[in-house]
Design a protein around this motif. Structure first.
Motif, short mmCIF file in Angstrom:
data_model
loop_
_atom_site.label_atom_id
_atom_site.label_comp_id
_atom_site.label_asym_id
_atom_site.label_seq_id
_atom_site.Cartn_x
_atom_site.Cartn_y
_atom_site.Cartn_z
N ASP A 131 -6.65 19.17 6.88
CA ASP A 131 -8.11 19.35 6.94
C ASP A 131 -8.73 19.24 5.56
O ASP A 131 -9.83 18.69 5.40
N GLN A 132 -8.03 19.76 4.55
CA GLN A 132 -8.55 19.77 3.18
C GLN A 132 -8.41 18.41 2.50
O GLN A 132 -9.18 18.08 1.60
N ASN A 133 -7.41 17.62 2.92
CA ASN A 133 -7.13 16.33 2.29
C ASN A 133 -6.91 15.25 3.34
O ASN A 133 -5.83 14.63 3.40
N PRO A 134 -7.90 14.98 4.19
CA PRO A 134 -7.68 14.04 5.31
C PRO A 134 -7.31 12.63 4.86
O PRO A 134 -6.61 11.91 5.58
N GLU A 135 -7.74 12.25 3.64
CA GLU A 135 -7.46 10.89 3.15
C GLU A 135 -5.98 10.70 2.82
O GLU A 135 -5.52 9.56 2.64
N TYR A 136 -5.20 11.77 2.75
CA TYR A 136 -3.78 11.69 2.41
C TYR A 136 -2.90 11.48 3.64
O TYR A 136 -1.69 11.21 3.50
N ILE B 28 0.84 -1.19 0.00
CA ILE B 28 0.00 0.00 0.00
C ILE B 28 0.88 1.25 0.00
O ILE B 28 1.90 1.30 0.70
N VAL B 29 0.49 2.25 -0.77
CA VAL B 29 1.16 3.54 -0.71
C VAL B 29 0.87 4.17 0.66
O VAL B 29 -0.29 4.31 1.04
N THR B 30 1.92 4.51 1.38
CA THR B 30 1.73 5.05 2.72
C THR B 30 1.07 6.42 2.67
O THR B 30 1.19 7.15 1.68
N LYS B 31 0.40 6.76 3.75
CA LYS B 31 -0.14 8.10 3.89
C LYS B 31 0.94 9.00 4.49
O LYS B 31 1.93 8.52 5.04
N ILE B 32 0.75 10.30 4.35
CA ILE B 32 1.75 11.24 4.85
C ILE B 32 1.72 11.25 6.37
O ILE B 32 0.66 11.43 6.99
N THR C 193 26.02 15.98 2.10
CA THR C 193 25.05 16.50 3.07
C THR C 193 23.69 16.69 2.42
O THR C 193 22.65 16.35 3.00
N TRP C 194 23.68 17.20 1.19
CA TRP C 194 22.42 17.36 0.46
C TRP C 194 21.70 16.03 0.28
O TRP C 194 20.49 15.94 0.53
N HIS C 195 22.42 15.00 -0.14
CA HIS C 195 21.78 13.70 -0.37
C HIS C 195 21.26 13.11 0.94
O HIS C 195 20.20 12.46 0.96
N MET C 196 21.95 13.32 2.03
CA MET C 196 21.48 12.85 3.33
C MET C 196 20.19 13.57 3.72
O MET C 196 19.22 12.95 4.17
N VAL C 197 20.18 14.89 3.53
CA VAL C 197 18.99 15.68 3.85
C VAL C 197 17.80 15.23 3.00
O VAL C 197 16.68 15.10 3.49
N LYS C 198 18.04 14.97 1.71
CA LYS C 198 16.96 14.52 0.84
C LYS C 198 16.37 13.18 1.30
O LYS C 198 15.15 12.99 1.26
N ARG C 199 17.22 12.27 1.72
CA ARG C 199 16.72 10.97 2.20
C ARG C 199 15.84 11.15 3.44
O ARG C 199 14.86 10.42 3.62
N MET C 200 16.19 12.11 4.27
CA MET C 200 15.42 12.35 5.49
C MET C 200 14.12 13.10 5.23
O MET C 200 13.27 13.18 6.12
N ASN C 201 13.98 13.68 4.03
CA ASN C 201 12.88 14.61 3.79
C ASN C 201 11.84 14.11 2.79
O ASN C 201 11.13 14.92 2.20
N VAL C 202 11.75 12.81 2.59
CA VAL C 202 10.77 12.28 1.64
C VAL C 202 9.35 12.69 2.02
O VAL C 202 8.57 13.17 1.18
N GLN C 203 8.99 12.53 3.29
CA GLN C 203 7.63 12.87 3.72
C GLN C 203 7.41 14.38 3.69
O GLN C 203 6.33 14.86 3.30
N PHE C 204 8.42 15.14 4.06
CA PHE C 204 8.35 16.61 3.98
C PHE C 204 8.14 17.05 2.53
O PHE C 204 7.32 17.94 2.25
N ASP C 205 8.84 16.40 1.60
CA ASP C 205 8.70 16.74 0.19
C ASP C 205 7.30 16.40 -0.33
O ASP C 205 6.76 17.11 -1.20
N ARG C 206 6.72 15.32 0.17
CA ARG C 206 5.35 14.98 -0.24
C ARG C 206 4.39 16.11 0.16
O ARG C 206 3.49 16.49 -0.60
N LEU C 207 4.60 16.64 1.37
CA LEU C 207 3.74 17.72 1.84
C LEU C 207 3.97 18.99 1.01
O LEU C 207 3.02 19.71 0.68
#
Length: 225
Positions: free
Chosen positions: A218-223, A73-77, A151-165
Motif C-alpha cells: 500500500d505504501q509503495n504500490p509502484e514496487y 526492465i527491472v521486475t517489480k516484486i 541447502t542454504w544456497h538453494m534456499v537463497k536462490r528461491m528467496n530473491v523476491q522474499f529478500d527484496r521485500l
C-alpha cells in the motif's frame, strides 16, 4: 574501479552481475527501471558482452525482464514468488533450527554471538544495508553449523523476491530493534538446546515480513506487480 584491461571476461561478468543485483536489491535501481546494455557498459567501464551475460543471469533470477520492443526492465516484486520463497525457507529453517539446537558446536555458537554483537552495533549506527547482510549471515551460520551449506544456497536462490521485500521493509520501517531481538531469541534458544523454543522463535522471525507485506504494498504500490 578496476580497469577493463585488468579484468578477465568472467570477473567482468561477475562484477557487473554483483553491482546491478546489489543496486536492484537495495532499491538504488527501482522496480520498473529500463536498463541499457550500452549505458551499463559505459558506466562500469566494461564491454557489452559481460553486461549481456549478467543481464541473462539476472533474468534467470527474475530480477530483470526482457520484453520485445520495450527492452530490459527491472521486475517489480511479485508477492506470489515472495510467498513461495517464504514457504520453502520457513519449512526448511524449521528443521534447521531444531537440528542446530541439538547438534551445533560451541565454535559455531561463538560465531553467531559475534554476529549478534555486530548487529547491535549496526542498529546503533542506523545501517539497514549492513543489518540485512548480518541478518543473512546469522541464518547462514545456522545452516553451516548443521553442515547444510548447499541447502542454504538453494534456499537463497528461491528467496530473491522474499529478500527484496525484506530489504524494502528495513528501508521504510526503522523499527529494526525487533529483528535483532528476534535473532537474540533464536540464538538463546539454540544455546539452551531448546528445540521447541528455537523453532517458535525462528517462525516468528520469518513471518514478520509476511505480516507487513500488505502495508508495504500500500505504501509503495509502484514496487509491486
Amino acid at each position: 574501479m578496476v580497469p577493463q584491461s585488468q579484468r578477465t571476461r568472467g570477473s567482468s561478468r561477475d562484477y557487473v552481475y554483483n553491482t546491478i543485483k546489489t543496486q536492484i536489491m537495495n532499491g538504488e535501481i527501482a522496480p520498473g527501471t529500463k536498463l541499457s546494455e550500452k549505458e551499463i557498459s559505459d558506466k562500469l567501464n566494461v564491454s557489452r558482452t559481460p553486461v549481456r551475460e549478467a543481464f541473462l543471469q539476472l533474468n534467470q533470477e527474475e530480477l530483470l525482464g526482457v520484453y520485445p520492443q520495450i527492452g530490459t526492465i527491472v521486475t517489480k516484486i511479485n508477492l506470489a514468488l515472495v510467498e513461495e520463497g517464504r514457504f520453502v525457507r520457513e519449512n526448511i529453517e524449521k528443521a534447521i533450527v531444531r537440528e542446530a539446537a541439538e547438534t551445533i558446536k560451541k565454535e559455531d555458537l561463538l560465531q553467531m554471538e559475534s554476529n549478534l554483537t555486530l548487529q547491535e552495533f549496526s542498529l546503533e549506527k542506523g545501517s539497514y544495508q549492513r543489518l540485512f547482510e548480518l541478518d543473512d549471515e546469522f541464518h547462514q551460520l545456522m545452516y553451516k553449523g548443521c553442515g547444510k551449506h548447499r541447502t542454504w544456497h538453494m534456499v537463497k536462490r528461491m528467496n530473491v523476491q522474499f529478500d527484496r521485500l525484506r530489504l524494502l521493509r528495513l528501508s521504510v520501517n526503522h523499527d529494526w530493534k525487533i529483528i535483532v531481538a528476534q535473532h537474540r531469541n533464536i540464538f538463546e534458544a539454540i544455546s539452551d538446546r531448546d528445540t521447541e523454543r528455537a523453532e517458535k522463535a525462528a517462525m516468528e522471525h520469518l513471518q514478520l515480513v509476511e505480516i507487513e507485506k500488505d502495508q508495504l504494498k500500500d505504501q509503495n504500490p509502484e514496487y509491486f506487480v
